[in-house]
Design a protein around this motif. Structure first.
Motif, mmCIF file in Angstrom:
data_model
loop_
_atom_site.group_PDB
_atom_site.id
_atom_site.type_symbol
_atom_site.label_atom_id
_atom_site.label_comp_id
_atom_site.label_asym_id
_atom_site.label_seq_id
_atom_site.Cartn_x
_atom_site.Cartn_y
_atom_site.Cartn_z
ATOM 1 N N THR A 291 -1.592 14.478 -3.073
ATOM 2 C CA THR A 291 0.041 14.453 -2.930
ATOM 3 C C THR A 291 0.544 13.152 -3.007
ATOM 4 N N ILE A 292 -0.007 12.367 -2.077
ATOM 5 C CA ILE A 292 0.507 11.056 -2.205
ATOM 6 C C ILE A 292 0.305 10.345 -3.487
ATOM 7 N N ASN A 293 -0.750 10.743 -4.308
ATOM 8 C CA ASN A 293 -0.844 10.050 -5.574
ATOM 9 C C ASN A 293 0.230 10.453 -6.383
ATOM 10 N N ALA A 294 0.473 11.545 -6.483
ATOM 11 C CA ALA A 294 1.230 12.447 -7.304
ATOM 12 C C ALA A 294 2.654 11.697 -7.323
ATOM 13 N N ARG A 295 2.929 11.861 -5.803
ATOM 14 C CA ARG A 295 4.490 11.443 -5.423
ATOM 15 C C ARG A 295 4.706 9.978 -5.705
ATOM 16 N N PHE A 296 3.757 9.303 -5.572
ATOM 17 C CA PHE A 296 4.090 7.505 -5.609
ATOM 18 C C PHE A 296 3.606 7.214 -6.988
ATOM 19 N N GLY A 297 3.091 7.998 -7.860
ATOM 20 C CA GLY A 297 2.672 7.560 -9.170
ATOM 21 C C GLY A 297 1.188 6.790 -9.094
ATOM 22 N N LEU A 298 0.328 7.089 -8.096
ATOM 23 C CA LEU A 298 -0.768 6.207 -7.983
ATOM 24 C C LEU A 298 -1.892 7.116 -8.687
ATOM 25 N N PRO A 299 -2.713 6.201 -9.566
ATOM 26 C CA PRO A 299 -3.699 6.959 -10.322
ATOM 27 C C PRO A 299 -4.837 7.508 -9.573
ATOM 28 N N ASP A 300 -5.031 6.985 -8.272
ATOM 29 C CA ASP A 300 -6.156 7.416 -7.499
ATOM 30 C C ASP A 300 -6.269 6.869 -5.843
ATOM 31 N N ASN A 301 -7.020 7.345 -5.011
ATOM 32 C CA ASN A 301 -7.126 6.597 -3.924
ATOM 33 C C ASN A 301 -7.251 5.385 -3.667
ATOM 34 N N ASP A 302 -7.888 4.629 -4.645
ATOM 35 C CA ASP A 302 -7.862 3.165 -4.606
ATOM 36 C C ASP A 302 -6.748 2.508 -5.191
ATOM 37 N N HIS A 303 -5.632 3.063 -5.201
ATOM 38 C CA HIS A 303 -4.275 2.350 -5.711
ATOM 39 C C HIS A 303 -3.575 2.733 -4.493
ATOM 40 N N GLY A 304 -2.416 1.677 -4.116
ATOM 41 C CA GLY A 304 -1.740 1.931 -2.896
ATOM 42 C C GLY A 304 -0.433 1.038 -3.489
ATOM 43 N N LEU A 305 0.704 1.418 -2.830
ATOM 44 C CA LEU A 305 2.088 1.060 -2.917
ATOM 45 C C LEU A 305 2.440 0.482 -1.438
ATOM 46 N N ALA A 306 3.208 -0.742 -1.543
ATOM 47 C CA ALA A 306 3.760 -1.356 -0.578
ATOM 48 C C ALA A 306 4.971 -2.074 -0.784
ATOM 49 N N VAL A 307 6.136 -1.531 -0.221
ATOM 50 C CA VAL A 307 7.495 -1.980 -0.857
ATOM 51 C C VAL A 307 8.261 -2.226 0.364
ATOM 52 N N SER A 308 9.197 -3.169 0.198
ATOM 53 C CA SER A 308 10.353 -3.381 1.125
ATOM 54 C C SER A 308 11.425 -2.586 0.773
#
Ligand code: FAD
Ligand code: SF4
Ligand code: SF4
Lengths: 441, 116
Positions: A203-220
């Motif tokens: 769900t995280i990957n789909a909602r944040f547009g991440l290809p898999d669990n080895d990608h992550g998003l960090a935003v301010s």
């Protein structure tokens, strides 16, 4: 108690956080007998951040850290800013390229996992962890030189010729030692609070547009998140949860009598944020202070027999949420200074002043000097938190929807939208002083 | 520039629409997610002088504490639920009268974050 019964170490480190365990690791590796005193049940239980931790700093203390299986959540493969308007969101993030390397520049992590691992690396090379023990004061010789600490344990005095204070933002010991003559001011600290919200990895990957669990998003996150007051939100994707929170200046929270949890809830209910955390389950809520005064609130960094590192010395670059790297590197530099002092058999202030020189050579004092005006800038330019995010949303919204209109008209509209909110000359002035504050001019 | 202390403390108001946009969260629901080792013998937080609180018009401690430790009792006195404190330090520096006694909990006690 006679001399022989005294508990003695070569060095004492107060606090098994990022700075403390780094210092203990460097000291113990050199063969010194180190006591690492931590007030929590175990390292990490008291510690809190967003957050992402920077590998350049970890590698300086522990070059082979990747082989030691650090408990990272995800690498940061997409980073940047989200500008939140009342009803919209503009994303300005970068991904790939420099961010898609192994090991990554930064990893998203949870402190209750990371800090115990980090302390273990120090224990592995011989540091002696003393948990559930609060240091309450120093032991000093008649000349005032620090020669140990008092703890709240019965017969809890511990002696060592050098003490490295890594106590974090509530720097009671640093104050007690007279290294700084004032407590933190509410206008120089941000109270940061967050929710860790559980969601399935897919769900995280789909909602944040991440290809898999080895990608992550960090935003301010800027704008509506802090009600137009100085403050900044953040979103981090963990493996199976997301951390969403924000920091706001404490003086503003006090003056406006705002409840942190109400503000956070409002942020979570924002139409652009709510779908991202929908159906998630709250795992943990909490809060912690960030010292944002930087250079202005830095204590004297050493005295006879003692040095201060990390948040305790306001070593945080607030604009970039950078505190972990400064803490780790300062801990290391303090430890190296203590090692030199042992070689010389001299723990005077004069010898320990080398710690400050080491900091000056590195990026920490340079960065903090450079950013010292930024907090001030935000105090005097609240519109930066409010007007510009709204403007950006409008401007981009028009840009992408205004096909068929002459370009000139489009730009007129966009500039109209900004100048309507803030006269143009003031806006230009803001940008100049913003640039100046960041460049340290 | 910074916050004013003591009687000079100045409360401010958000614009009405922003104020109304804030939900009213029941903080105890959030506290359920936190783990604590509670010290039954010693309180690490206390009000130094209740008369000072009486004079403190705006009582910001009632709102800025992230876990709602400070509450107004029926008798009009400030009550301190120190058991829920997450040891952030905000009240130590944020009380305009510096009227809150603040120590670290004894070793091993207090909040124990599971995620952090
Ligand atoms: C919400 C939030 C988000 C953040 N996000 C980021 C981020 O994404 N990236 C980043 O780089 N930085 C971030 N920061 C800043 C960063 O977390 C800090 O700069 C960093 O944790 C400082 O490390 P430290 O070792 O100095 O202090 P801490 O990690 O606070 O460690 C202090 C330790 O000392 C112990 N201690 C204190 N007093 C005593 C005593 N008297 N006796 C015994 N033990 C004691 C404490 O229990 C604790 O373990 C964030 C901060 C917050 C609050
Ligand atoms: S504790 Fe401080 S902020 Fe709270 S009522 Fe008393 S004086 Fe006011
Ligand atoms: S330290 Fe923080 S959590 Fe504890 S009572 Fe004070 S404001 Fe509340």
């Amino acid at each position: 108690m006679n001399n022989a019964e005294k508990i003695r170490f070569d060095a004492i480190v107060v606090g098994a956080g990022l700075a403390g365990s780094a210092a203990a690791m460097v000291l113990a590796r050199e063969g010194l007998n180190v006591a690492l005193v931590e007030r929590g049940q175990k390292p990490g239980g008291k510690n809190y951040f967003g957050g992402a931790i920077y590998t350049h700093a970890i590698a300086e203390v522990l070059p082979d850290f990747m082989e030691r299986r650090p408990p990272f959540e995800r690498p940061v493969t997409e980073a940047g800013f989200w500008f939140l308007a009342e009803d919209g969101l503009t994303r300005a993030t970068v991904q790939g390229g420099k961010l898609d390397v192994e090991p990554a520049d930064a990893y998203i992590t949870l402190r209750a996992d990371f800090d115990p691992w980090w302390a273990e690396q120090a224990q592995d090379v011989g540091a002696f962890l003393i948990p559930k023990t609060t240091v309450v004061d120093f032991i000093r010789d008649p000349a005032g030189q620090v020669i140990g600490v008092q703890t709240d344990r019965p017969q809890g005095d511990i002696y060592a010729p050098v003490v490295i204070i890594c106590e974090g933002v509530n720097n009671l010991l640093t104050q007690k030692l007279g290294l700084i003559d004032h407590d933190l001011e509410p206008s120089h600290v941000a109270l940061a609070f967050k929710q860790v919200i559980s969601l399935p990895a897919e769900t995280i990957n789909a909602r944040f547009g991440l290809p898999d669990n080895d990608h992550g998003l960090a935003v301010s996150v800027l704008g509506d998140v802090s009600l137009g007051l100085p403050g900044m939100g953040f979103v981090y994707t963990n493996k199976k949860s997301v951390s969403v929170g924000l920091g706001m200046m404490l003086d503003k929270l006090a003056e406006y009598r705002l409840r942190p949890y109400d503000i956070l809830q409002r942020y979570l209910e924002h139409p652009a944020i709510a779908p991202l955390v929908k159906d998630g389950q709250l795992l943990e809520y909490g809060g912690h202070l960030i010292p944002e005064g930087g250079y202005r609130d830095m204590p004297q960094l050493y005295t006879g027999g003692a040095m201060v590192a990390g948040d305790a010395a306001s070593m945080v670059n607030a604009l970039h949420w950078e505190g972990t790297n400064m803490a780790i590197i300062a801990g290391k530099l303090a430890a190296e200074t203590a090692i030199d002092a042992h070689e010389r058999g001299d723990f005077s202030a004069q010898t320990l002043s080398a710690y400050e020189s080491r900091l000056r050579e590195g990026f920490i004092l340079k960065d903090l000097k450079q950013y010292r005006n930024f907090a001030k800038f935000l105090e005097t330019h609240p519109e930066f938190m409010d007007v510009y995010p709204d403007f950006l949303n409008d401007a981009l919204g028009q840009f992408f929807s205004a096909y068929g209109k002459p370009k000139r008209e489009l730009f007129q509209n966009i500039f109209g939208a900004l100048t309507h909110r803030r006269p143009l000359f003031r806006a230009v002035g803001d940008m100049i002083s913003m640039t100046r504050s960041v460049m340290g001019l | 520039m910074g916050m004013k202390y003591g009687d000079a403390f100045e409360a401010k108001e958000l614009p009405q629409d922003l104020k109304e946009s804030l939900p009213d969260v029941y903080v105890d629901d959030l506290l359920m997610t936190l783990k604590y080792f509670i010290d039954e013998e010693k309180a690490h937080l206390w009000i130094k002088d209740h008369d000072v609180c009486e004079r403190c018009e705006d009582k910001p401690c009632l709102t800025f504490c992230p876990v709602g430790v400070y509450k107004l009792g029926h008798d009009g006195r400030i009550q301190v639920a120190h058991q829920s404190c997450v040891e952030c330090g905000s009240c130590r520096v944020g009380c305009p009268y510096r009227n809150i006694g603040w120590e670290l909990p004894r070793g091993g006690f207090g909040v124990a974050y599971k995620f952090g």
